[in-house]
Design a protein around this motif. Structure first.
Motif, PDB file in Angstrom:
ATOM      1  N   ARG A 157      18.864  13.444 -25.634  1.00 60.39           N
ATOM      2  CA  ARG A 157      18.506  13.539 -27.059  1.00 60.39           C
ATOM      3  C   ARG A 157      17.812  14.847 -27.396  1.00 60.39           C
ATOM      4  N   ALA A 158      17.126  15.408 -26.406  1.00 63.47           N
ATOM      5  CA  ALA A 158      16.373  16.636 -26.676  1.00 63.47           C
ATOM      6  C   ALA A 158      17.224  17.889 -26.548  1.00 63.47           C
ATOM      7  N   GLY A 159      18.351  17.831 -25.871  1.00 64.04           N
ATOM      8  CA  GLY A 159      19.176  19.020 -25.741  1.00 64.04           C
ATOM      9  C   GLY A 159      20.025  18.992 -24.475  1.00 64.04           C
ATOM     10  N   ALA A 160      20.485  20.214 -24.071  1.00 60.19           N
ATOM     11  CA  ALA A 160      21.402  20.357 -22.929  1.00 60.19           C
ATOM     12  C   ALA A 160      20.680  21.007 -21.762  1.00 60.19           C
ATOM     13  N   SER A 161      21.157  20.704 -20.618  1.00 58.36           N
ATOM     14  CA  SER A 161      20.592  21.272 -19.391  1.00 58.36           C
ATOM     15  C   SER A 161      21.201  22.636 -19.117  1.00 58.36           C
ATOM     16  N   PRO A 162      20.601  23.406 -18.230  1.00 55.92           N
ATOM     17  CA  PRO A 162      21.257  24.638 -17.790  1.00 55.92           C
ATOM     18  C   PRO A 162      22.578  24.309 -17.104  1.00 55.92           C
ATOM     19  N   PRO A 163      23.580  25.199 -17.183  1.00 59.51           N
ATOM     20  CA  PRO A 163      24.892  24.890 -16.588  1.00 59.51           C
ATOM     21  C   PRO A 163      24.838  24.971 -15.062  1.00 59.51           C
ATOM     22  N   SER A 164      25.626  24.096 -14.446  1.00 58.25           N
ATOM     23  CA  SER A 164      25.849  24.140 -12.996  1.00 58.25           C
ATOM     24  C   SER A 164      27.267  24.653 -12.771  1.00 58.25           C
ATOM     25  N   VAL A 165      27.383  25.732 -11.986  1.00 56.33           N
ATOM     26  CA  VAL A 165      28.661  26.414 -11.813  1.00 56.33           C
ATOM     27  C   VAL A 165      29.133  26.233 -10.362  1.00 56.33           C
ATOM     28  N   LEU A 166      30.431  25.948 -10.231  1.00 60.14           N
ATOM     29  CA  LEU A 166      31.071  25.837  -8.914  1.00 60.14           C
ATOM     30  C   LEU A 166      32.354  26.633  -8.925  1.00 60.14           C
ATOM     31  N   LEU A 167      32.512  27.517  -7.977  1.00 55.31           N
ATOM     32  CA  LEU A 167      33.723  28.324  -7.845  1.00 55.31           C
ATOM     33  C   LEU A 167      34.643  27.649  -6.826  1.00 55.31           C
ATOM     34  N   ILE A 168      35.849  27.374  -7.265  1.00 53.79           N
ATOM     35  CA  ILE A 168      36.848  26.760  -6.386  1.00 53.79           C
ATOM     36  C   ILE A 168      37.857  27.838  -6.018  1.00 53.79           C
ATOM     37  N   PRO A 169      37.736  28.438  -4.852  1.00 60.42           N
ATOM     38  CA  PRO A 169      38.679  29.495  -4.476  1.00 60.42           C
ATOM     39  C   PRO A 169      39.964  28.905  -3.913  1.00 60.42           C
ATOM     40  N   ALA A 170      40.982  29.767  -3.861  1.00 62.23           N
ATOM     41  CA  ALA A 170      42.254  29.339  -3.282  1.00 62.23           C
ATOM     42  C   ALA A 170      42.132  29.130  -1.785  1.00 62.23           C
ATOM     43  N   SER A 171      41.218  29.812  -1.144  1.00 68.79           N
ATOM     44  CA  SER A 171      41.011  29.658   0.291  1.00 68.79           C
ATOM     45  C   SER A 171      39.554  29.951   0.612  1.00 68.79           C
ATOM     46  N   ASN A 172      39.067  29.347   1.711  1.00 68.60           N
ATOM     47  CA  ASN A 172      37.699  29.576   2.166  1.00 68.60           C
ATOM     48  C   ASN A 172      37.688  30.827   3.042  1.00 68.60           C
ATOM     49  N   SER A 173      37.543  31.935   2.394  1.00 70.55           N
ATOM     50  CA  SER A 173      37.706  33.206   3.102  1.00 70.55           C
ATOM     51  C   SER A 173      36.383  33.841   3.495  1.00 70.55           C
ATOM     52  N   LYS A 174      35.280  33.271   3.100  1.00 69.50           N
ATOM     53  CA  LYS A 174      33.982  33.882   3.387  1.00 69.50           C
ATOM     54  C   LYS A 174      33.462  33.423   4.748  1.00 69.50           C
ATOM     55  N   ALA A 175      32.385  34.063   5.161  1.00 65.53           N
ATOM     56  CA  ALA A 175      31.827  33.792   6.486  1.00 65.53           C
ATOM     57  C   ALA A 175      31.228  32.390   6.531  1.00 65.53           C
ATOM     58  N   PRO A 176      31.531  31.631   7.560  1.00 65.91           N
ATOM     59  CA  PRO A 176      30.949  30.286   7.698  1.00 65.91           C
ATOM     60  C   PRO A 176      29.592  30.351   8.395  1.00 65.91           C
ATOM     61  N   VAL A 177      28.904  29.214   8.392  1.00 61.21           N
ATOM     62  CA  VAL A 177      27.669  29.098   9.159  1.00 61.21           C
ATOM     63  C   VAL A 177      28.018  28.900  10.636  1.00 61.21           C
ATOM     64  N   LYS A 178      27.017  28.986  11.486  1.00 65.03           N
ATOM     65  CA  LYS A 178      27.225  28.851  12.923  1.00 65.03           C
ATOM     66  C   LYS A 178      26.213  27.862  13.491  1.00 65.03           C
ATOM     67  N   ASN A 179      26.579  27.333  14.659  1.00 63.26           N
ATOM     68  CA  ASN A 179      25.662  26.507  15.457  1.00 63.26           C
ATOM     69  C   ASN A 179      25.073  25.336  14.671  1.00 63.26           C
ATOM     70  N   VAL A 180      25.944  24.555  14.059  1.00 63.04           N
ATOM     71  CA  VAL A 180      25.468  23.361  13.353  1.00 63.04           C
ATOM     72  C   VAL A 180      25.076  22.310  14.389  1.00 63.04           C
ATOM     73  N   ARG A 181      23.895  21.785  14.259  1.00 58.92           N
ATOM     74  CA  ARG A 181      23.392  20.782  15.193  1.00 58.92           C
ATOM     75  C   ARG A 181      22.455  19.832  14.455  1.00 58.92           C
ATOM     76  N   THR A 182      22.231  18.676  15.044  1.00 62.40           N
ATOM     77  CA  THR A 182      21.405  17.638  14.414  1.00 62.40           C
ATOM     78  C   THR A 182      20.337  17.187  15.397  1.00 62.40           C
ATOM     79  N   ILE A 183      19.191  16.741  14.831  1.00 60.65           N
ATOM     80  CA  ILE A 183      18.070  16.254  15.634  1.00 60.65           C
ATOM     81  C   ILE A 183      17.459  15.052  14.906  1.00 60.65           C
ATOM     82  N   TYR A 231      28.760  23.780   4.299  1.00 60.09           N
ATOM     83  CA  TYR A 231      29.514  24.842   3.637  1.00 60.09           C
ATOM     84  C   TYR A 231      28.538  25.859   3.059  1.00 60.09           C
ATOM     85  N   PRO A 232      28.718  27.146   3.300  1.00 61.19           N
ATOM     86  CA  PRO A 232      27.943  28.166   2.582  1.00 61.19           C
ATOM     87  C   PRO A 232      28.672  28.574   1.292  1.00 61.19           C
ATOM     88  N   LEU A 233      27.941  28.612   0.175  1.00 55.32           N
ATOM     89  CA  LEU A 233      28.520  29.009  -1.110  1.00 55.32           C
ATOM     90  C   LEU A 233      27.992  30.380  -1.495  1.00 55.32           C
TER      91      LEU A 233
END
Length: 921
Positions: A419-445, A509-511
């Protein structure tokens, strides 16, 4: 009976005397209605301090001494029925005995004085109760507080520390006074460390102290001097209310005080928290240190429900805080959302490279982020291409949206509205391929009951991270949950409901501002456990010394953790168990070496970090022979058998003449025999010239025998039958090796030469069988060769032309001749019986001319060519030609030069062939 009574009288006397003594010792003198004992103990019921010394006296009465004849030396002291050692006794005089205890810690109650009277009977004189305890200690920590019960009622309650336990009844009293006036003592009612004075006066100093007392002594606390106004605990404010202000971050509180301002001025504390939270927050004390009845709380979150409470105390801080007031709640007004919703996507796998199916999803804002009620979400999808069409906009009330759009790069924007107004926009880029550098050494504890995810950030600047996870299960699809994290961190807790013993697939995923990197995944458990079941093992192949085992991996729901290894246990029925560790990635293993033709029991265990669990037992039996062993045995045996058969065939083929000779000898063809050419009417037909001789000089034919059997017996005169009597006696010998009048012939069945019947039975005429052969001798000195007939093994019937009419005389001339011949040449005939069949005789060397002349004479007699010499021989010949059926004429062949008459076989006597007989050939 009188003797028995006399013997029992002393016993009864002692019993009566003992009772009298007891009554006398324990007797009580009655005087004026009072009962008096025989003694007493001093002190009477003493109270003793623990660890102190104590001495007691037992005093006997004089009257009892004279009556009972007892003294102080007979006194025995007891503590709770336990005899006190006599070392602690002391006899003061005839009537007084004392006992001393150096440490009363072991003294118990009651303490009794006893005597040992006549008859060693113990009697109690007197007893006392001993009380042991401690004197009271000085009371400490005396403090007082004035509780406000109403605007005019202020009772004061004081408390103290009573000290150690005394084991005695100890009495406490609270004493107080003004400098010039004393007040009645305050006596505690329920407990020994608290007492309340109902009314006090403010602004006047009051002295207060505590006094403790028991049987062993008394003690007082240090005095406390105070003004009651300084120890007041006021009542908390009441009628608290919360109102919303104009601003979405302010709430106004108001309340009422229950102490009058002339008595004291107050200050306040205000605490608050978000509804449902456990952590309280407070308004800074300096903001509300002046007397008031309301206050506006600022810095709150819009459209948030809060809980408030207030307390007060004396303004200068002397005294006690009141209790917190009752709690009141209030809600701030709405404000536009403070941030946009977190957005993510799932691109569905498609067989078409032209279009995509994209599932957009975003999370609902938290109440402190939404700042109100979210009415709808505005979704904008814009293609990132130079010649792109206008963006597509969608207003949805849910938190997801599915779109089918061409393959490409898109920018998705989501905005939340209230009722008070709109929130800031949330933007997501959907690329044709995941071409950027991934993270490394994913592990859980696992950490603090949650699952902590860590990774190594790429070198490039990351806008934010998306952590995606889902529960891996066989019973349901992997429902994806996700969360956004800032780009400056490298670890976070999973914010969902993560359950123990469940497997989760976590992807990071790194964005970036212009794209995203591929996700890096890892499986994790918040907490592991042993597997729910063990693997079920089976045999894939079983050999002589090995067995191939196979099994299936446990399902994810059965694992309860990471399978670190498999262990196979196998054993025989009476053997020890053997264990083999197998890599968890394998589903097949070969056990070797094993014992052939043996029953094995095998089971398998799966292990996680928390332990293992075994599967069901499985049994199998190894084979008795290995692969190829049966073939290795059967093939050589078969080859050897075939080789033996082949060698046997070759041997038989090589020795065919010898085998044929022994198994099926050559039987002459009767149709080709010379006897088939005999003709009594044409005797010249059988004459051989020197050029046309059938056999060349010096050669002989094989031996054969001609046997002629007649159908009927011819009758002989009685004189003619006499010579047969001797032959009849020798029948058993003759039947074994001869037939007829000749010698034995191999390969032929013995035949009866002479009728066995003396009555002249006629024999059955079945057929005429002739055994025959021809022997041709070389002519001697240009003489005509003589043919001698001998027996043949052939059973072929004679040709019709050779058959002769049967003679009905019933006798045989040949039989008579044979009998005569045997009388003359008995020895030679016996020696010739063993001669082998078909054996060629050796050639006889040339003899002297005289011998040859004699031989010529004998041979002419033998063959019947010199009929003029002996007319008796002609008569014999007539008898021979009239022989009955069954009689045989035989001639043994002689090989080589013509032998002497003595050397010739004696099968036949010399005979002359008459008309109707066989002519010499």
């Amino acid at each position: 009976m009188e003797g028995i009574l006399c013997s029992m009288f002393p016993v009864w006397n002692w019993v009566v005397h003992g009772l009298y003594l007891l009554l006398s010792i324990g007797s009580l003198e009655v005087s004026g209605g009072l009962v008096q004992s025989c003694g007493h103990i001093i002190p009477e019921s003493p109270v003793l301090a623990i660890g102190s010394n104590f001495t007691a006296l037992c005093i006997l009465n004089e009257s009892c001494l004279d009556f009972g004849n007892i003294y102080a030396s007979q006194i025995i002291w007891k503590v709770k029925n336990r005899v006190v050692p006599k070392e602690q006794y002391r006899e003061i005089n005839r009537t007084v005995s004392s006992v001393t205890f150096n440490d009363t810690s072991s003294l118990a109650t009651p303490l009794t004085c006893n005597i040992l009277a006549d008859g060693q009977i113990e009697q109690n004189i007197y007893g006392i109760t001993v009380t042991i305890g401690l004197p009271p200690e000085k009371p400490t920590n005396l403090s007082c507080i004035v509780h406000q019960l109403s605007k005019l009622t202020y009772p004061m309650t004081c408390t103290w520390n009573p000290g150690r336990h005394t084991f005695l009844d100890t009495h406490f009293r609270l004493k107080y006074r003004w400098p010039q006036e004393n007040f009645p003592d305050c006596i505690p009612k329920d407990v020994n460390n608290s007492c309340t004075i109902t009314d006090v006066q403010f602004f006047v100093n009051l002295e207060v102290w505590v006094e403790a007392e028991n049987a062993l002594g008394q003690a007082e606390s240090d005095p406390l001097v105070l003004d009651p106004i300084e120890i007041v605990k006021p009542l908390s404010p009441h009628n608290l209310s919360v109102d919303s202000g104009i601003l979405p971050t302010v709430l106004k509180l108001s309340w009422e005080n229950r102490i009058s301002a002339p008595v004291m001025n107050l200050k306040f504390n205000i605490r608050y928290k978000i509804f449902g939270d456990t952590n309280w927050m407070q308004v800074p004390p300096e903001d509300i240190d002046s007397p008031r009845t309301s206050f506006s709380v600022q810095g709150l979150k819009p459209y948030t429900k809060y809980v408030f409470s207030v307390r007060c105390m004396k303004e200068d801080g002397v005294g006690y805080w009141s209790d917190w007031s009752e709690e009141k709640t209030g809600v701030t007004t709405e404000e536009k959302p403070s941030k946009g919703p977190a957005i993510w996507r799932i691109i569905e796998a498609s067989h078409s490279p032209i279009s995509w199916t994209v599932h957009l999803m975003w999370k609902a804002l938290e109440p402190f982020e939404a700042n109100g009620i979210i009415l709808y979400y505005e979704v904008t999808v814009r293609a990132k291409s130079p010649l792109s069409s206008p963006p597509d906009k969608y207003n949805v009330s849910t938190t997801n949206l599915t779109l089918k759009m061409p393959n490409g790069t898109y920018e998705v924007t989501v905005i939340a509205h209230n009722r008070a107004g709109a929130s800031p926009p949330s933007v997501l880029l959907i690329p044709a391929s995941n071409s950027k550098a991934p993270v490394k050494n994913v592990r859980t504890i696992p950490k603090d009951g949650k699952l902590w995810v860590r990774w190594t950030a790429p070198n490039n600047y990351v806008l934010k991270y998306v952590i995606e996870w889902c529960l891996v299960s066989n019973s349901a699809d992997c429902i994806i949950e996700w969360q956004n994290e800032p780009g400056n961190i490298q670890g976070t807790y999973l914010k969902g409901d993560v359950k123990p013993f469940k497997c989760y697939l976590i992807t990071v995923y790194p964005l970036y501002a212009d794209g995203q990197g591929s996700g890096q995944s890892v499986k994790a458990y918040l907490q592991q456990d042993r597997p729910s079941k063990g693997p079920t093992v089976q045999t894939k192949k079983v050999g002589k010394a090995e067995a191939v085992l196979t099994w299936n991996h446990l399902t994810v729901d059965e694992q309860n953790g990471f399978i670190r290894s498999y262990t196979i246990f196998y054993k025989t029925i009476d053997g020890n168990e053997t264990a083999v560790t197998v890599d968890p990635s394998k589903t097949e293993y070969t056990l070797s070496p094993l014992t052939s033709d043996t029953l094995y029991t095998v089971r398998m265990m799966a292990y996680t970090d928390e332990g293992g669990r075994s599967g069901p037992d499985f049994t199998f039996t190894t084979q008795k022979f290995g692969k190829g062993e049966i073939e290795a045995i059967v093939v050589p045996v078969c080859l050897a058998f075939l080789l033996i058969v082949l060698l046997g065939v070759l041997f038989c083929f090589n020795k065919r003449d010898l085998i044929k000779k022994h198994i099926w000898p050559i039987v002459p063809d009767p149709s080709k025999s010379n006897i088939a050419q005999w003709s009594p009417q044409v005797p010249a037909k059988h004459n051989f010239s020197s050029k046309d001789q059938m056999y060349p000089e010096g050669s002989f034919t094989d031996v054969s025998v001609v046997e002629i059997e007649a159908d009927d017996k011819k009758s002989f005169s009685e004189q003619d039958l006499k010579p047969f009597d001797l032959l009849k006696k020798e029948k058993s010998t003759s039947e074994g090796h001869s037939s007829g009048i000749g010698g034995s012939s191999c390969m032929s069945s013995p035949r009866q030469s002479v009728s066995d019947s003396d009555e002249g039975e006629t024999t059955q005429n079945t057929s005429s069988t002739v055994q025959y052969s021809t022997v041709v001798l070389n002519g001697y000195r240009d003489q005509t060769p003589v043919q001698v007939f001998s027996r043949s093994e052939s059973t072929q019937p004679l040709l019709d032309s050779e058959e002769r009419s049967e003679d009905q005389t019933g006798g045989s001339d040949s039989t008579t001749l044979r009998q005569q011949y045997f009388k003359r040449n008995r020895g030679q005939d016996e020696t010739n019986t063993d001669r082998p069949c078909f054996e060629r005789t050796k050639q006889i060397t040339s003899a002297s001319e005289g011998d040859l002349d004699g031989f010529a004479d004998q041979s002419s007699q033998l063959l019947g060519f010199r009929l003029e010499k002996n007319t008796q021989e002609a008569a014999l010949s007539d008898v021979l030609l009239t022989s009955t059926e069954g009689q045989t004429v035989r001639a043994e062949t002689v090989e080589g030069n013509t032998p002497s008459f003595d050397e010739m076989p004696k099968s036949y006597l010399p005979q002359t062939v008459r008309q109707g007989g066989y002519m010499p050939q």
